[in-house]
Design a protein around this motif. Structure first.
Motif, short mmCIF file in Angstrom:
data_model
loop_
_atom_site.label_atom_id
_atom_site.label_comp_id
_atom_site.label_asym_id
_atom_site.label_seq_id
_atom_site.Cartn_x
_atom_site.Cartn_y
_atom_site.Cartn_z
N LEU A 12 0.84 -1.19 0.00
CA LEU A 12 0.00 0.00 0.00
C LEU A 12 0.88 1.24 0.00
CD1 LEU A 12 -2.74 -0.97 2.64
CD2 LEU A 12 -2.93 -1.00 0.16
N THR A 13 0.39 2.31 -0.61
CA THR A 13 1.15 3.55 -0.67
C THR A 13 0.20 4.74 -0.65
OG1 THR A 13 2.69 4.86 -2.01
CG2 THR A 13 1.19 3.40 -3.20
N PRO A 14 0.59 5.84 0.01
CA PRO A 14 -0.26 7.04 -0.04
C PRO A 14 -0.14 7.79 -1.36
CG PRO A 14 1.73 7.45 1.25
CD PRO A 14 1.74 5.98 0.91
N ASN A 15 0.85 7.42 -2.16
CA ASN A 15 1.06 8.09 -3.45
C ASN A 15 1.14 7.04 -4.57
OD1 ASN A 15 1.45 10.80 -2.24
ND2 ASN A 15 3.35 9.90 -1.43
N TRP A 157 -9.35 0.30 -1.41
CA TRP A 157 -8.04 -0.34 -1.30
C TRP A 157 -7.35 -0.43 -2.66
CZ3 TRP A 157 -7.26 -4.99 -3.92
CH2 TRP A 157 -6.01 -5.60 -3.72
N ALA A 160 -5.18 2.39 -3.70
CA ALA A 160 -3.99 2.67 -2.90
C ALA A 160 -2.90 1.61 -3.06
CB ALA A 160 -4.36 2.80 -1.42
N ASP A 162 0.33 -0.23 -4.30
CA ASP A 162 1.64 0.15 -4.83
C ASP A 162 2.02 -0.85 -5.93
OD1 ASP A 162 4.22 0.86 -5.38
OD2 ASP A 162 4.92 0.84 -3.30
#
Length: 222
Positions: A12-15, A157, A160, A162
């Motif tokens: 998972l990544t915020p960007n 999900w 988000a 990655d």
């Protein structure tokens, strides 16, 4: 359970960024389109009766599939059969896995190369969605009237993920050892033996011994 949760968070990544082209091409070959993969992931999570995990697994160098596991179930084949007296999968000592359990977990004998437990499928997990209620219930509710719920959580999900991390894991799986993928081979990680060094032509020559040791072996005349 700790491993599954770690796998869930590590991808998972915020960007989030765009999916790498090589991973997109491989996934489209297995699922016809990325949108189909997304819908299958969300539908599988929504249809699970009870908590668990939904996995994107690699079954071959360019083949992928979706695999759900309930509770703390593992996608790894060696974990499919456990020594539990009341486990209905093994039915005590008389179940279909009795022979495998006796030869591996009870007697401690190593498994044969590439041997899988009954029902086991060799896969490499690449991506994980946690569907336990404590992950989504507080923020998304039970989904009354089609609003929120586990389905909405699964859709959020997906946004988000990655995908670069997923692609890197897939490349490592396809590369293997000595495949020219840039990963070090097993041989390259081995140190030279104490009594030899490798020269440029691939031959071995003795390591020069300390002067004192040479003198002990061939004492000079006084």
């Amino acid at each position: 359970m700790a491993h599954n949760n770690h796998f869930f968070f590590k991808n998972l990544t915020p960007n989030p960024t765009a999916m790498p082209s090589d991973l997109r091409r491989d996934l489209e070959r297995s699922f016809s389109s990325i949108e189909t993969l997304r819908r299958e992931f969300v539908a599988t999570a929504s249809a699970m009766f009870g908590p668990g995990f939904v996995w994107l697994v690699q079954t071959a160098p360019n083949e992928f599939s979706i695999l759900p596991t309930y509770l703390a179930g593992s996608p790894y084949p060696a974990a499919h059969w456990r020594r539990q007296e009341m486990d209905m999968n093994t039915t005590g000592n008389q179940g279909s896995a009795a022979t495998w359990l006796k030869n591996t977990q009870v007697r401690g004998m190593p498994q044969k190369k590439d041997e899988l437990p009954p029902g086991g499928v060799k896969v490499t997990p690449l991506l994980c969605l946690n569907t336990w209620e404590h992950v989504w219930l507080r923020d998304y509710g039970v989904g009354v009237g089609g609003q929120g719920g586990k389905k909405a959580f699964a859709e959020a999900w997906w946004e988000a993920v990655d995908w670069e991390a997923v692609a890197n894991s897939s490349r490592l799986t396809k590369g293997g050892e000595g495949s020219g993928s840039g990963a070090p081979t097993r041989g390259s990680l081995q140190r030279p033996q104490p009594d030899e060094v490798t020269v440029s032509r691939g031959e071995s020559s003795p390591v020069p011994k300390p002067a004192e040791e040479r003198e002990r072996q061939s004492p000079q005349d006084a």
